[in-house]
Design an enzyme around this catalytic site. Structure first.
Site, PDB file in Angstrom:
ATOM      1  N   ASP A 110     -36.147 -33.527  72.235  1.00 58.75           N
ATOM      2  CA  ASP A 110     -36.031 -34.747  73.043  1.00 58.75           C
ATOM      3  C   ASP A 110     -34.607 -35.068  73.488  1.00 58.75           C
ATOM      4  O   ASP A 110     -34.395 -36.084  74.153  1.00 58.75           O
ATOM      5  CB  ASP A 110     -36.580 -35.981  72.300  1.00 58.75           C
ATOM      6  CG  ASP A 110     -38.087 -35.947  72.150  1.00 58.75           C
ATOM      7  OD1 ASP A 110     -38.721 -35.086  72.781  1.00 58.75           O
ATOM      8  OD2 ASP A 110     -38.635 -36.772  71.404  1.00 58.75           O
TER       9      ASP A 110
ATOM     10  N   ASP B  21     -46.097 -40.764  63.702  1.00 63.08           N
ATOM     11  CA  ASP B  21     -44.988 -40.769  64.648  1.00 63.08           C
ATOM     12  C   ASP B  21     -44.072 -41.967  64.439  1.00 63.08           C
ATOM     13  O   ASP B  21     -42.874 -41.892  64.714  1.00 63.08           O
ATOM     14  CB  ASP B  21     -45.516 -40.803  66.082  1.00 63.08           C
ATOM     15  CG  ASP B  21     -46.249 -39.534  66.460  1.00 63.08           C
ATOM     16  OD1 ASP B  21     -45.829 -38.458  66.010  1.00 63.08           O
ATOM     17  OD2 ASP B  21     -47.240 -39.617  67.200  1.00 63.08           O
TER      18      ASP B  21
END
Length: 744
Positions: free
Chosen positions: A465, A683
């Site tokens: 990311d 998550d």
């Protein structure tokens, strides 16, 4: 506050003969010296660092100016803000590094472009005043390949004379290396620089020269293609090595069965020779052509076959790499670490999975270990650290088959700058980059470099990311700071430099198709990744490949439509789901991104990984076939197997299932499908939960959240979570099992 006017007495005027003496304020003295270093250079591009020493009064802000003299340009700068006008460059301080005390130093860096030459600037100004303390420069050497000429042709077996010119304006040339592709052929340490490459078989080759100066800076020449033919006479025979296959692994003392097929359209094949490198192993004069190579010691070998016809023409196969181990000890870098190896099973996760009903069906599957904070290096909250996992992997390798163990290296300052649940512990503004290097990367590299673990194949997924955020999210303050400070680029380059070892394999993250699949994102992402990797010590060789869909949900393939499908006269790209993206699934995106990276200069051997841990999308909600609707939106929504409301939704998605099990070489250009996100792990959290596991609160994880501009619609698919509870793991894991595809 308004200033009071000074009152001057008549007596004072008389004492000065009628003139009023006005005291001028003292101006700050400006002085500086500059150290300008070209740290790396390649055809068309270079990296540079600039260090300013303030020899004048203390500064509250600074602006360094210089002129390029050969048409160079600035591509990216960190720890300073560039302004370019023609050939003039001005680098101004960021908000956090403007103050420089007298005698202090400040530094910044940049990537640049060049065409015909890259000389260093001759003079610098600081805040408009010429630097009077001198300028120290170090410039990469220049190098050009003078022989052979581009597209030259030779007859096999050929001897190719390779020659180069090299010079260094500010020192001496220490050596010139000569390469075929990425393979080093030879080195010359004194001018004239040359190398004689003998015994070259028929084929197409790409030659380059690389010069190093006495400070270790290097420059590569422009590549020169050459061709070696089989010469005149009748047509050369054809030959193919059928055994062993590339990447095969044997245990010493090994017997390696070599086999080839060969034919000659205008004559007969008289023999087939089998080679290890340039060493002849044996020959066979009758089909089927075979040779048994016995007693082979541990090592890495390149085997090939050469066919000879009745006119003396020859054809050789390209080399096939194989490995012979001593019970799993390769000690070498193979093209694809997953071939001939088994995956490490993390007992921490495996025990949780095995405790679930039906979990034994997947509990022995390899999953990655997330090193997402400094404490995780040594182990925290009962979980094993890096060394303990490596020790466990050694135990699992006891049977002789190499073991691949996967780590996620994930703690950049301002980490995951566009999210909240995955924000990290380090901040750019709090000396985060220095801490990242010394407290995070250095200890990890020290452990992984221990020769004790040389038999393991260690795969690192480096900072997922990160670089994708610098392409799409610079409008967010944390991402802008990560970009302007150079924290992401420099941090990743440092990690790659430290972790580039024989038995360590580095893969960088490319997000997923619903992030970078648009033309406006994919091209800039490829350029940023190429420039970042080229700036490392080993250049393109510092990475083995890239990974997509890390910890995400994008479907591997959409079986009922492709990007070219037309519905009712409309392209599916016009649907709200696809939204003009160039890709509809991860496999096509990853292969397309790989092709773009190779075009940008990465080697053709580049491998890709796809995280399939949660993108199965099976279960009762999975469509059994394409929709019959002629409305493009209705068709796509009824046909897509990915059942999320929006392809960008990411947090604990309801309906997701286990995807393809990890396996090597599943598709063209793909090194492996992998389970990087351990199934069942959360998550993030839908409410703030005090913990030391790095599980943060993010409204995107809340099933009642109605969405924002980043995720399109609402997140009704997200599961409510208390991610530290065993009950939550059980619910998430059971959902993934139920919706697994292929079904378990």
């Amino acid at each position: 506050m308004r200033r009071k006017l000074a009152i001057v007495s008549i007596a004072a005027v008389a004492a000065t003969g009628g003139a009023i003496a006005v005291m001028q304020p003292a101006l700050a003295a400006t002085g500086c010296s500059v150290k300008y270093t070209v740290t790396n250079q390649w055809p068309g591009g270079f990296g540079a660092s600039v260090e300013i020493t303030n020899t004048g009064d203390a500064l509250t802000s600074w602006s360094l100016g210089w002129d390029f003299v050969a048409g160079q340009g600035i591509q990216q700068m960190w720890q300073a803000v560039p302004t370019v006008s023609g050939l003039h460059v001005t680098a101004k301080n960021e908000s956090y590094n403007g103050a420089v005390p007298s005698g202090g130093k400040v530094a910044f860096g940049f990537n640049g472009s060049w065409t015909t030459a890259n000389p260093v600037p001759g003079a610098f100004t600081l805040n408009g005043a010429a630097c009077n303390g001198g300028t120290t420069t170090n410039q990469a050497p220049t190098v050009s390949l003078t022989s052979p000429a581009a597209n030259a042709t030779f007859s096999a077996p050929a001897t190719i004379g390779i020659a180069a010119n090299a010079a260094d304006a500010d020192g001496t040339v220490a050596k010139v290396e000569f390469y075929n592709g990425s393979t080093l052929l030879g080195t010359d340490t004194s001018a004239p620089y040359s190398y004689s490459w003998a015994g070259v078989a028929a084929g197409s080759y790409t030659l380059t020269a690389k010069a190093y100066d006495n400070m270790g800076l290097s420059t590569a020449s422009t590549a020169v293609p050459v061709t070696v033919t089989t010469g005149g006479g009748n047509g050369a025979p054809s030959v193919a090595l059928t055994s062993p296959t590339a990447g095969s692994t044997f245990t010493a003392p090994a017997t390696v069965a070599l086999a080839a097929t060969a034919s000659d359209s205008d004559g007969t094949v008289t023999k087939v020779d089998f080679y290890n490198g340039t060493t002849l192993l044996g020959s066979d004069t009758t089909a089927p052509y075979t040779y048994s190579w016995t007693g082979v010691a541990a090592g890495n070998y390149t085997v090939s076959a050469k066919a000879t016809d009745n006119a003396g023409n020859t054809t050789s196969t390209s080399g096939t790499a194989i490995t012979v181990t001593t019970g799993g000890d390769t000690g070498s870098h193979v093209d694809n670490p997953y071939v001939g190896a088994k995956g490490y099973v993390n007992s921490d996760w495996s025990a949780l999975a095995a405790a679930e009903p039906g979990g034994s069906r997947v509990a022995n599957t390899s999953t990655a270990i997330w090193i997402d904070r400094i404490a995780a290096i040594t182990g925290a909250n009962g979980a094993k650290g890096v060394r303990a996992h490596l020790d466990a992997a050694l135990a699992q390798a006891a049977g002789g088959t190499p073991v691949v163990i996967e780590f996620v290296i994930y703690d950049l300052p301002n980490r995951d700058c566009a999210a909240l649940a995955s924000n990290g512990e380090l901040k750019v503004s709090e000396n985060g980059l220095a801490r990242y290097k010394t407290e995070f990367i250095d200890p990890i590299a020290a452990i992984m470099s221990d020769s004790k673990y040389s038999s393991l194949r260690i795969v690192n997924v480096v900072e997922d990311d990160s670089l994708p955020n610098l392409v799409t999210n610079l409008g967010l303050a944390n991402c802008a700071e990560a970009n302007s400070s150079g924290a992401y680029v420099q941090g990743i380059q440092y990690a790659l430099n430290k972790l580039h070892k024989n038995n360590i394999y580095n893969y960088l993250d490319i997000g997923h198709h619903a992030w970078l699949g648009w033309d406006s994102n994919l091209g800039p992402a490829v350029t940023l990744m190429a420039n970042t990797v080229k700036g490392t010590t080993a250049g393109f060789n510092s990475v083995d490949g890239f990974i997509s869909n890390t910890a995400n949900y994008s479907a591997l393939t959409e079986p009922y439509f492709t990007i070219t499908t037309q519905v009712g006269g409309q392209s599916i790209r016009q649907s709200k789901w696809v939204d003009w993206n160039q890709y509809v699934d991860e496999l096509s995106f990853t292969q397309g991104f790989r092709n773009a990276l190779i075009t940008a200069g990465f080697p053709s051997t580049l491998g890709m990984l796809i995280d399939t841990s949660r993108n199965g999308w099976g279960g009762t909600a999975r469509p059994a076939g394409p929709s019959t609707s002629t409305d493009v939106n209705t068709f796509v929504n009824g046909s897509r197997i990915d059942r999320r409301i929006h392809a960008g939704n990411w947090c604990n998605q309801s309906g997701a299932g286990l995807g393809e099990r990890p396996r090597a070489t599943p598709a063209t250009g793909i090194d492996a499908y992998v389970w990087i996100k351990p199934p069942g792990e959360s998550d993030g959290s839908s409410t703030a939960i005090a913990n030391s596991d790095g599980k943060g609160f993010d409204r995107m994880c809340d099933p009642t959240y109605t969405g924002n501009s980043l995720n399109g619609n609402n997140l009704t698919g997200a599961l409510p979570n208390s991610p530290l509870s065993g009950a939550w793991f059980s619910g998430q894991f059971q959902q993934l099992m139920t919706n697994a595809y292929p079904a378990l």
